[in-house]
Write a protein that holds these residues in place. Structure first.
Motif, PDB file in Angstrom:
ATOM      1  N   LEU A  54       0.945  -1.174  -0.026  1.00 20.16           N
ATOM      2  CA  LEU A  54       0.022  -0.098   0.104  1.00 20.16           C
ATOM      3  C   LEU A  54       1.138   1.376  -0.216  1.00 20.16           C
ATOM      4  O   LEU A  54       0.285   2.378  -0.373  1.00 20.16           O
ATOM      5  N   THR A  55       1.954   1.262   0.396  1.00 19.47           N
ATOM      6  CA  THR A  55       3.072   2.234   0.384  1.00 19.47           C
ATOM      7  C   THR A  55       4.133   1.769  -0.510  1.00 19.47           C
ATOM      8  O   THR A  55       4.829   0.728  -0.504  1.00 19.47           O
ATOM      9  N   ASN A  56       4.488   2.529  -1.690  1.00 21.07           N
ATOM     10  CA  ASN A  56       5.464   2.090  -2.600  1.00 21.07           C
ATOM     11  C   ASN A  56       6.612   2.923  -2.687  1.00 21.07           C
ATOM     12  O   ASN A  56       7.660   2.643  -3.759  1.00 21.07           O
ATOM     13  N   ASN A  57       6.907   3.991  -2.244  1.00 16.80           N
ATOM     14  CA  ASN A  57       8.079   4.699  -2.243  1.00 16.80           C
ATOM     15  C   ASN A  57       8.747   5.136  -0.744  1.00 16.80           C
ATOM     16  O   ASN A  57       7.897   5.063   0.192  1.00 16.80           O
ATOM     17  N   GLU A  58      10.053   5.373  -0.888  1.00 22.38           N
ATOM     18  CA  GLU A  58      10.580   5.819   0.510  1.00 22.38           C
ATOM     19  C   GLU A  58      10.055   6.938   1.319  1.00 22.38           C
ATOM     20  O   GLU A  58       9.866   6.992   2.409  1.00 22.38           O
ATOM     21  N   ALA A  59       9.638   8.083   0.642  1.00 21.71           N
ATOM     22  CA  ALA A  59       9.298   9.049   1.104  1.00 21.71           C
ATOM     23  C   ALA A  59       7.831   8.874   1.716  1.00 21.71           C
ATOM     24  O   ALA A  59       7.733   9.200   2.781  1.00 21.71           O
ATOM     25  N   ASP A  60       7.082   8.187   0.994  1.00 23.63           N
ATOM     26  CA  ASP A  60       5.610   8.010   1.696  1.00 23.63           C
ATOM     27  C   ASP A  60       5.773   7.117   2.797  1.00 23.63           C
ATOM     28  O   ASP A  60       4.988   7.099   3.958  1.00 23.63           O
ATOM     29  N   TYR A  61       6.781   6.049   2.756  1.00 22.16           N
ATOM     30  CA  TYR A  61       7.244   4.968   3.914  1.00 22.16           C
ATOM     31  C   TYR A  61       7.595   5.898   5.197  1.00 22.16           C
ATOM     32  O   TYR A  61       7.106   5.618   6.075  1.00 22.16           O
ATOM     33  N   ALA A  62       8.324   6.658   4.852  1.00 20.95           N
ATOM     34  CA  ALA A  62       9.116   7.593   5.933  1.00 20.95           C
ATOM     35  C   ALA A  62       8.187   8.517   6.629  1.00 20.95           C
ATOM     36  O   ALA A  62       7.888   8.573   7.830  1.00 20.95           O
ATOM     37  N   GLN A  63       7.183   8.893   5.756  1.00 26.10           N
ATOM     38  CA  GLN A  63       6.193   9.860   6.220  1.00 26.10           C
ATOM     39  C   GLN A  63       5.171   9.110   7.234  1.00 26.10           C
ATOM     40  O   GLN A  63       4.633   9.635   8.313  1.00 26.10           O
ATOM     41  N   LEU A  64       5.040   7.737   7.151  1.00 25.88           N
ATOM     42  CA  LEU A  64       4.296   7.157   8.053  1.00 25.88           C
ATOM     43  C   LEU A  64       4.850   7.198   9.522  1.00 25.88           C
ATOM     44  O   LEU A  64       3.861   7.115  10.538  1.00 25.88           O
ATOM     45  N   PHE A  65       5.931   7.477   9.900  1.00 22.86           N
ATOM     46  CA  PHE A  65       6.372   7.595  10.984  1.00 22.86           C
ATOM     47  C   PHE A  65       6.951   8.818  11.435  1.00 22.86           C
ATOM     48  O   PHE A  65       7.654   9.166  12.220  1.00 22.86           O
ATOM     49  N   ALA A  66       6.534   9.711  10.743  1.00 21.86           N
ATOM     50  CA  ALA A  66       6.839  11.255  10.917  1.00 21.86           C
ATOM     51  C   ALA A  66       6.438  11.661  12.362  1.00 21.86           C
ATOM     52  O   ALA A  66       7.125  12.726  12.977  1.00 21.86           O
ATOM     53  N   ALA A  67       5.482  11.230  13.051  1.00 24.80           N
ATOM     54  CA  ALA A  67       5.071  11.842  14.175  1.00 24.80           C
ATOM     55  C   ALA A  67       5.636  10.909  15.327  1.00 24.80           C
ATOM     56  O   ALA A  67       5.161  11.101  16.607  1.00 24.80           O
ATOM     57  N   SER A  68       6.390   9.965  15.202  1.00 18.44           N
ATOM     58  CA  SER A  68       7.203   9.219  16.052  1.00 18.44           C
ATOM     59  C   SER A  68       8.104   9.924  17.104  1.00 18.44           C
ATOM     60  O   SER A  68       8.258   9.499  18.318  1.00 18.44           O
ATOM     61  N   ARG A  69       8.604  10.970  16.520  1.00 14.88           N
ATOM     62  CA  ARG A  69       9.485  12.138  17.633  1.00 14.88           C
ATOM     63  C   ARG A  69      10.397  11.148  18.255  1.00 14.88           C
ATOM     64  O   ARG A  69      11.296  10.562  17.662  1.00 14.88           O
ATOM     65  N   ASP A  70      10.419  11.384  19.498  1.00 10.36           N
ATOM     66  CA  ASP A  70      11.447  10.779  20.340  1.00 10.36           C
ATOM     67  C   ASP A  70      11.237   9.115  20.792  1.00 10.36           C
ATOM     68  O   ASP A  70      11.642   8.681  21.810  1.00 10.36           O
ATOM     69  N   ALA A  71      10.269   8.624  20.347  1.00  9.95           N
ATOM     70  CA  ALA A  71       9.789   7.205  20.654  1.00  9.95           C
ATOM     71  C   ALA A  71      10.958   6.220  20.441  1.00  9.95           C
ATOM     72  O   ALA A  71      11.800   6.319  19.660  1.00  9.95           O
ATOM     73  N   LYS A  72      11.340   5.543  21.620  1.00 10.96           N
ATOM     74  CA  LYS A  72      12.202   4.721  21.613  1.00 10.96           C
ATOM     75  C   LYS A  72      12.331   3.326  20.715  1.00 10.96           C
ATOM     76  O   LYS A  72      13.157   3.124  20.047  1.00 10.96           O
ATOM     77  N   ILE A  73      11.011   2.954  20.785  1.00 16.09           N
ATOM     78  CA  ILE A  73      10.562   1.813  19.803  1.00 16.09           C
ATOM     79  C   ILE A  73       9.621   2.323  18.734  1.00 16.09           C
ATOM     80  O   ILE A  73       8.696   3.088  18.946  1.00 16.09           O
ATOM     81  N   ILE A  74      10.091   2.328  17.426  1.00 14.92           N
ATOM     82  CA  ILE A  74       9.074   2.506  16.373  1.00 14.92           C
ATOM     83  C   ILE A  74       8.729   1.236  15.597  1.00 14.92           C
ATOM     84  O   ILE A  74       9.518   0.600  15.006  1.00 14.92           O
ATOM     85  N   GLY A  75       7.461   1.031  15.434  1.00 16.41           N
ATOM     86  CA  GLY A  75       6.901  -0.027  15.064  1.00 16.41           C
ATOM     87  C   GLY A  75       6.209  -0.068  13.674  1.00 16.41           C
ATOM     88  O   GLY A  75       5.595   0.783  13.266  1.00 16.41           O
ATOM     89  N   GLU A  76       6.405  -1.155  13.001  1.00 15.04           N
ATOM     90  CA  GLU A  76       5.452  -1.451  11.803  1.00 15.04           C
ATOM     91  C   GLU A  76       5.054  -2.643  12.036  1.00 15.04           C
ATOM     92  O   GLU A  76       5.471  -3.918  12.264  1.00 15.04           O
ATOM     93  N   ALA A  77       3.778  -2.944  11.651  1.00 11.01           N
ATOM     94  CA  ALA A  77       3.083  -4.141  11.651  1.00 11.01           C
ATOM     95  C   ALA A  77       2.463  -4.541  10.200  1.00 11.01           C
ATOM     96  O   ALA A  77       1.298  -3.877   9.751  1.00 11.01           O
ATOM     97  N   SER A  78       2.946  -5.496   9.494  1.00 10.38           N
ATOM     98  CA  SER A  78       2.310  -5.956   8.147  1.00 10.38           C
ATOM     99  C   SER A  78       2.272  -7.511   8.133  1.00 10.38           C
ATOM    100  O   SER A  78       3.474  -8.219   8.244  1.00 10.38           O
TER     101      SER A  78
END
Length: 309
Positions: A54-78
């Protein structure tokens, strides 16, 4: 890749589907040091399953996590990463230090649940699981529903081969970065599983004790009615498009409301398979599961054993 503000995932929940991936993304996202994006199952690294991406390029993928700020663990579930033959290596190339969570379930329970999910999505039209099971790997193109995203997923036999799927991740990541958790175990004691995962991630307990059921299996009370809304026959599609065109936003809104109502009018649960078929499936995967357990014993700190029957 670099998110506009924040980081990129260092934790991946990779599947299998219908084994707890949605639930655990939801349970973990409330921890103050963990971030998960709202969008799940983006399948960015499943390069061999392009229709799932559903996400096909690096910029869009990175944008998914733009709100992660200083989270120690940033997760993706697929959930399809486990089935993908490309995802393990692609995730390693993205972050060799990433942590991997794998959720599994006995195949005699997993496969009927997966089949029911495909029926819910209209990715499957064979309502009898035994018939679908026996057609694994040999369906003619005419038996692939139009709404099936990837025909390979209707090969239920292949979907249940957990040994080779887990091996791809164990071959790409050190043992202490992979954790395998069985559905039967975490359902029996989700709090203990939560603490186990937090230890695996190097995080402190935030005191969570509530683990409500999420994404339970359901069936439509009327597949015929819902199918007419989701995917009308060819003869009705031109009329549906004309209606939407004439009514504009109102027509599209009415379609969404009708679909929502049809899905709400569903029944919890699904038809269970009989004992003979359960035993057949258990026997079919016995050797695969024996090898899987052997793998997990080699990496005893990374997984619980296959639950006893």
């Amino acid at each position: 890749m670099a998110a506009r503000s924040g980081g990129l995932p260092n934790l991946f929940i990779v599947g299998a589907p219908k084994c707890g991936t949605t639930a655990w993304a939801e349970y973990l996202r409330t921890h103050p040091e963990i971030f998960f994006p709202a969008a799940k199952d983006q399948c960015y690294f499943a390069f061999d399953l392009p229709n799932f991406r559903l996400t096909n390029n690096e910029a869009d993928y990175a944008q998914l996590f733009a709100a992660s700020r200083d989270a120690k663990i940033i997760g993706e579930a697929s959930a399809m990463y486990l089935f993908s033959k490309a995802a393990a290596g692609a995730i390693r190339d993205h972050d060799p230090a990433a942590k991997i969570l794998i959720f599994l379930r006995r195949q005699e329970d997993y496969l009927p649940s997966l089949h029911n999910q495909f029926l819910w999505e209209f990715a499957e039209e064979i309502e009898d699981f035994e018939t679908a099971w026996r057609l694994s790997g040999q369906r003619p193109p005419t038996a692939i529903p139009a709404l099936c995203v990837e025909p390979k997923t209707l090969d239920y036999v292949a979907m249940g081969r957990f040994g080779e799927q887990v091996e791809r991740f164990l071959a790409n990541f050190p043992a202490d970065q992979v954790r395998v958790i069985w559905f039967e175990g975490w359902v029996a004691d989700p709090r203990a599983t939560y603490l186990e995962i937090l230890r695996f991630l190097g995080l402190e307990d935030d005191g969570r004790t509530d683990f409500p059921p999420i994404n339970r299996g359901v069936t439509y009370r009327s597949r015929t009615l819902t199918r007419l809304i989701v995917s009308p026959p060819t003869g009705l599609r031109s009329g549906a498009r004309l209606f939407k065109k004439l009514t504009g936003p109102l027509g599209r809104q009415l379609h969404r409301i009708a679909l929502r109502l049809a899905r709400r009018a569903s029944a919890r649960g699904y038809k269970k398979i009989g004992p003979a078929l359960r035993e057949e499936i258990r026997h079919y995967y016995a050797e695969d599961n024996r090898l899987l357990e052997k793998q997990l014993r080699r990496f005893s700190k990374t997984a619980r054993r296959i639950p006893p029957l």
